[in-house]
Design a protein around this motif. Structure first.
Motif, PDB file in Angstrom:
ATOM      1  N   ALA A 180       2.248   4.439   1.393  1.00 58.55           N
ATOM      2  CA  ALA A 180       2.312   4.803   2.802  1.00 58.55           C
ATOM      3  C   ALA A 180       1.279   5.881   3.112  1.00 58.55           C
ATOM      4  N   PHE A 181       0.596   5.717   4.219  1.00 54.61           N
ATOM      5  CA  PHE A 181      -0.419   6.683   4.606  1.00 54.61           C
ATOM      6  C   PHE A 181       0.265   7.869   5.269  1.00 54.61           C
ATOM      7  N   ARG A 182      -0.066   9.066   4.765  1.00 55.70           N
ATOM      8  CA  ARG A 182       0.657  10.255   5.239  1.00 55.70           C
ATOM      9  C   ARG A 182       0.138  10.648   6.620  1.00 55.70           C
ATOM     10  N   ALA A 183       0.712  10.082   7.625  1.00 52.69           N
ATOM     11  CA  ALA A 183       0.205  10.304   8.976  1.00 52.69           C
ATOM     12  C   ALA A 183       0.470  11.726   9.450  1.00 52.69           C
ATOM     13  N   ASP A 224      -4.257   0.537   7.180  1.00 55.25           N
ATOM     14  CA  ASP A 224      -3.270   1.544   7.557  1.00 55.25           C
ATOM     15  C   ASP A 224      -3.128   1.607   9.070  1.00 55.25           C
ATOM     16  N   GLU A 225      -4.277   1.417   9.742  1.00 56.31           N
ATOM     17  CA  GLU A 225      -4.271   1.531  11.194  1.00 56.31           C
ATOM     18  C   GLU A 225      -5.072   0.373  11.757  1.00 56.31           C
ATOM     19  N   ALA A 266      -0.421   2.274  14.001  1.00 56.17           N
ATOM     20  CA  ALA A 266      -0.185   1.970  12.597  1.00 56.17           C
ATOM     21  C   ALA A 266       0.020   0.469  12.459  1.00 56.17           C
ATOM     22  N   THR A 267      -0.473  -0.097  11.362  1.00 59.40           N
ATOM     23  CA  THR A 267      -0.480  -1.547  11.201  1.00 59.40           C
ATOM     24  C   THR A 267       0.907  -2.150  11.427  1.00 59.40           C
ATOM     25  N   GLN A 283      -7.967   3.576  -4.092  1.00 54.31           N
ATOM     26  CA  GLN A 283      -7.058   4.567  -4.673  1.00 54.31           C
ATOM     27  C   GLN A 283      -7.754   5.443  -5.694  1.00 54.31           C
ATOM     28  N   ARG A 334       0.845  -1.191   0.000  1.00 50.63           N
ATOM     29  CA  ARG A 334       0.000   0.000   0.000  1.00 50.63           C
ATOM     30  C   ARG A 334       0.882   1.243   0.000  1.00 50.63           C
ATOM     31  N   GLN A 382      -8.415   6.284   3.826  1.00 53.15           N
ATOM     32  CA  GLN A 382      -7.678   5.487   4.809  1.00 53.15           C
ATOM     33  C   GLN A 382      -8.423   4.187   5.095  1.00 53.15           C
ATOM     34  N   THR A 383      -7.683   3.153   5.497  1.00 50.65           N
ATOM     35  CA  THR A 383      -8.328   1.919   5.943  1.00 50.65           C
ATOM     36  C   THR A 383      -7.990   1.685   7.401  1.00 50.65           C
TER      37      THR A 383
END
Lengths: 584, 342
Positions: free
Chosen positions: A282-285, A521-522, A536-537, A500, A280, A325-326
């Motif tokens: 990367a999720f922009r945390a 993601d989380e 975060a996962t 996406q 995936r 987000q997931t």
């Protein structure tokens, strides 16, 4: 029960050659299958639904329907204790009618513990019936003593109490233990296990599989395990038989098959694990997109039976879901996952706390400020509810049961549009075509009925229906757990692509940690209604802070395949990797 | 390989809890009894207003019949009769008075014969109750036997053949069936009396005629139930354990399939009571059914009302019994009191 002497001798317990099963008007369900079970070992038949693995198991006990045509070249079984004056070598005796194996030679442990006990009979009566049948035991007190002993042997707590209980009063894990105890009454030498854990939680699954191993070594039994889960098979069995379309495509010791799979199908099984999904982005945390759904201190309790105190199903749970987000919610059954889902989707009203959609509190979602009675979505009733439903949609676990069987697929997908009065007949038809394309289904499927679809197709239709109103949040309740591995893989990939492309946020509930790790993601780990751990996962999986999270992770079967390890760097979490990475 | 059992927690089934369970059982029974009262009361109310609010004049009808040929009647006579039967009172007053009378066990006197209603009903009720009981005594064992035989082997020739029998029987009109039976057994063979009569021999043919259509639906439901239960996982597992099919079928399959059957059998009592009207007419038996038919013709309201309430009491009582029986038959419908879920 002293039949342990057999464990030392590595003879053959069961030999089945050339099994063929055909149903009228169809191709052979099983075509020339041969399988051998050595004494004291465990053999797993691995295959997807429709591969003929269950049919094989049924044919082995003469349980196939009358319409089926069953034949085999040779069936031999070593019934032990010397009584069988068989001509075959090593005590193997030729069996003409498989029905004579039932009960005393082969014990069956079924797939679904929930529906495998007579709902009208107390647990004690189930045992008494088999005591009478197998041992000629009619004395109630004696049967009771034996029952308590066998319940203790399979680790059922408070056996005296269980005797008087009915099946519906017990949990799935307890029922599966009871079913194992029942299968052992006839003192069989082989246990047939038909997907014995596929309906159980990961942690319960592990405990039940452990029990199988214990029973096997303690009693010198053999186990023939039928499963769709190659990871479970690889972890628990000495020998693997991989089936596809009624034929054996590969067989050998577990190490051989997993370490060096010869058949392309076996390779596909090993590479279609969720861990092989594309990584995936990367999720922009640090700079997250806007929050679409938020829950603040949701609490919900239910009356726990008359005269008992209320049970907190969800306690002060907060979460935020950003666009695209997931977030995955995991935990054992009873942890409050389903209730949380129902609160977040407005199917249930919280005792306190609030649900916010785009920063606005959803009216009636919580009892917090407004107080006062009334139903859910009380004052702003329909409109608020309809607006909420447009933007938050659900996909259920079982596609076969969540689609109206009497409507054609096109109508099923168009129904949310009709309900919300979106567009006219022509634009709806256009939208249905578009949605079918999005979920990669052919357009002509719109004419068919849900009953004519495969599980994977049906779930794609359910996803198309959820997307019809262009929601911002899709809640996925165990979206792939009813599907075969390869179908799961394709569906998860599709969900990732849709996310996406459309920027949808997913709220995922799953007991399959492999899936969670691959797509979330989380992660929020729940236990008894509370949030046990969140993060975060990657960090939750590699360095779990809570012992309960670690227990959940440990319960995931470890796949010893070099192939799957090489195919993706981050494989299914293994016990060893936790030991390495988890700090005290 | 004994696993250590969990430490005993005997406190889970404390006396306090079982008292709560008992209280919930009492509440359940009371609620069901409440339904019984509501059903009977509604039937009374509905019948009363249908009978008395209709725009025809029972007194005129009464006089017309009674004094046929004896000249007309004066308006004083009409008024006197109205007062005697309380028909001069407003409807609501009569509604409450009649209810009071019924509750005290006095349903009044017939408009037509002037005899007390209990006497009229008492004279014919045993015939009808005997017929209804006869019908059920034949219908229930017959449908049980037929269904058990049909469903014994899935996919067998017998199953395919017998499974169509209930639909065939249900398609036959009840009166025609009665006439057919009469023609065969009374007129051709002379085994049973053709009309009226008392005693067991006179009861057989009407009971059979009444039972056949009723048993058709009972059989169909039970066959469906038996077939469904046979596909259940636990039945397959019992077979896999090597239990003889006879045992699995009778002790497990039949027992589970009986649950919907019991509900339908309770509802069937209503069907049987309705059926007696036709059967009694065909077989020329005196009975409640025919009494009801003739009372409707003459608008003999007190008699109709009494029969309607009696039928309602019977029907509701049987279904109350079924409701109370159900939790005993099916533990899943019992109230959770001893919750020792782990």
């Amino acid at each position: 029960m002293s039949i342990v002497e057999k464990a030392a001798a590595p003879g053959t317990l069961l030999r089945l050659e050339g099994l063929r099963v055909a149903y009228p008007g169809g191709p052979a369900a099983v075509d020339g299958l041969s399988v051998t079970v050595p004494s004291g070992s465990s053999v797993a038949i691995v295959g997807e639904s429709g591969s003929g693995k269950s049919t094989t198991l049924h044919a082995l006990l003469g349980l196939t329907p009358r319409t089926a045509h069953v034949s085999f070249d040779r069936l031999e079984f070593d019934s032990g204790n010397g009584s069988g004056a068989g001509a075959g070598a090593g005590g193997l005796r030729r069996i003409e009618d498989p029905r004579e194996l039932r009960g005393r030679s082969v014990g069956l442990v079924p797939q679904d513990p929930i529906r495998s006990l007579d709902p009208l009979m107390r647990i004690g009566a189930h045992f008494a019936e088999l005591h009478r049948h197998f041992l000629g035991l009619t004395d109630r007190a004696e049967s009771r003593v034996r029952t308590i002993a066998s319940l203790e042997a399979v680790g059922v707590d408070r056996p005296e109490l269980r005797l008087r209980q009915y099946p519906h009063e017990l949990s799935g894990g307890q029922r599966q233990r009871i079913l194992i105890a029942l299968a052992l009454i006839g003192e069989p030498r082989l246990l047939l296990a038909d997907e014995p854990t596929s309906n159980l939680d990961a942690t319960v699954q592990r405990r039940v599989l452990d029990l199988f191993d214990e029973v096997r070594t303690a009693r010198g039994l053999s186990v023939l395990l039928v499963t769709h889960d190659i990871a479970v098979a690889g972890e628990r069995a000495d020998h693997l038989v991989v089936m596809r379309a009624g034929r054996v495509v590969e067989s050998g010791t577990a190490d051989e098959v997993l370490g060096d799979p010869k058949d392309p199908y076996t390779r596909q099984l090993l590479t279609s694990l969720p861990s092989a999904l594309p990584a995936r982005p990367a999720f922009r945390a640090e700079s997250p997109p806007r929050v679409v759904l938020e829950a603040r201190d949701l609490t919900k309790s239910f009356a726990g039976g008359r005269g008992q105190e209320r049970v907190d199903a969800v306690r002060e749970v907060s979460l935020t879901l950003h666009r695209g987000q997931t977030v995955a919610v995991v935990g054992e059954s009873g942890a409050g996952k389903s209730t949380l889902l129902r609160l977040l989707t407005g199917l249930e009203r919280a005792d306190s706390g609030a649900v916010l959609l785009d920063g606005d509190e959803v009216r009636g979602s919580g009892g917090g400020g407004g107080g006062g009675g009334g139903g859910r979505f009380d004052r702003f009733g329909r409109k608020a509810r309809a607006d909420f439903a447009r933007r938050v949609q659900l996909v259920y676990q079982n596609p076969a049961r969540s689609l109206n069987p009497s409507l054609p697929v096109g109508r099923v997908i168009a129904e949310p549009l009709e309900a919300h009065r979106v567009g006219g007949a022509r634009s709806r038809a256009e939208r249905v075509r578009e949605l079918l394309e999005q979920v990669e289904l052919p357009a002509d499927i719109a004419e068919r009925r849900p009953g004519q679809l495969s599980g994977g197709q049906a779930q794609r239709v359910a996803i198309a229906r959820a997307l019809a109103l262009e929601p911002e949040v899709v809640v996925l309740d165990e979206p792939v757990s009813a599907l075969d591995q390869a179908v799961q893989f394709a569906l998860l990939r599709l969900l990732g692509e849709l996310q996406q492309r459309l920027g949808i946020a997913y709220l995922l509930v799953s007991h399959d940690l492999g899936v969670v790790r691959a797509v979330a993601d989380e992660v929020i780990v729940m236990h008894r209604g509370r949030v046990e751990e969140r993060g975060a996962t990657g960090s939750v999986f590699t360095a779990p802070a809570s012992p309960r999270t670690r227990a959940l992770l440990d319960a995931v079967p470890v796949l010893k395949s070099s192939l799957s390890l090489s195919s993706s760097a981050s494989s299914v979490p293994s016990a060893s990797s936790h030991d390495r990475t988890s700090q005290p | 390989m004994r696993l250590p059992p969990h430490p005993d927690r005997p406190g889970t089934t404390s006396p306090k809890l079982s008292a709560a369970a008992r209280a919930s059982t009492v509440a359940y029974v009371l609620r069901r009894c409440g339904y019984f009262v509501v059903v009977v009361f509604s039937v009374y109310t509905l019948s009363f207003f249908l009978l008395y609010a209709l725009p025809s004049d029972p007194v005129a009808l009464m006089l017309e019949r009674r004094s046929a040929g004896a000249g007309g009647s004066t308006s004083e006579q009409v008024e006197a009769l109205r007062a005697q039967y309380g028909l001069d009172q407003p409807l609501l007053v009569r509604y409450i008075e009649t209810l009071g009378q019924l509750l005290s066990g006095d349903p009044g006197t017939s408009f037509q014969s002037g005899r007390p209603v209990p006497e009229i009903i008492g004279a014919v009720a045993p015939n009808t109750l005997g017929l209804a009981a006869g019908g059920l005594v034949i219908a229930i064992p017959l449908s049980l036997a037929l269904a058990l035989a049909t469903s014994w082997r899935q996919g067998s020739a017998l199953h395919r053949m017998l499974v169509n029998v209930p639909a065939l029987v249900a398609a036959v009109p009840a009166f025609w069936l009665g006439l057919l039976l009469l023609q065969l057994f009374s007129f051709t063979l002379g085994w049973a009396p053709s009309a009226g009569g008392t005693g067991l021999s006179a009861l057989v043919l009407p009971s059979v005629a009444l039972a056949l259509p009723v048993s058709a639906s009972l059989t169909a439901v039970l066959v469906r139930g038996l077939d469904d239960v046979q596909r259940a996982d636990f039945v397959e597992l019992l077979r896999a354990r090597g239990l003889p099919w006879r045992r699995v079928y009778l002790a497990h399959v039949a027992r589970n399939a009986l649950l919907p059957f019991v509900t339908l059998a309770g509802l069937t009592v209503g069907g049987v009571l309705v059926g007696t009207v036709i059967t009694e007419t065909v077989f020329a038996r005196a009975g409640l059914g025919r009494l009801l038919a003739s009372s409707v013709e003459t608008q003999d309201a007190p008699v109709i009302l009494a029969i309607a309430v009696l039928a309602a009491v019977l029907f509701a009582a049987v279904n109350l019994a079924v409701d109370l029986l159900y939790p005993i038959l099916d533990p899943r419908t019992r109230h959770r009191g001893s919750g020792a879920r782990a």
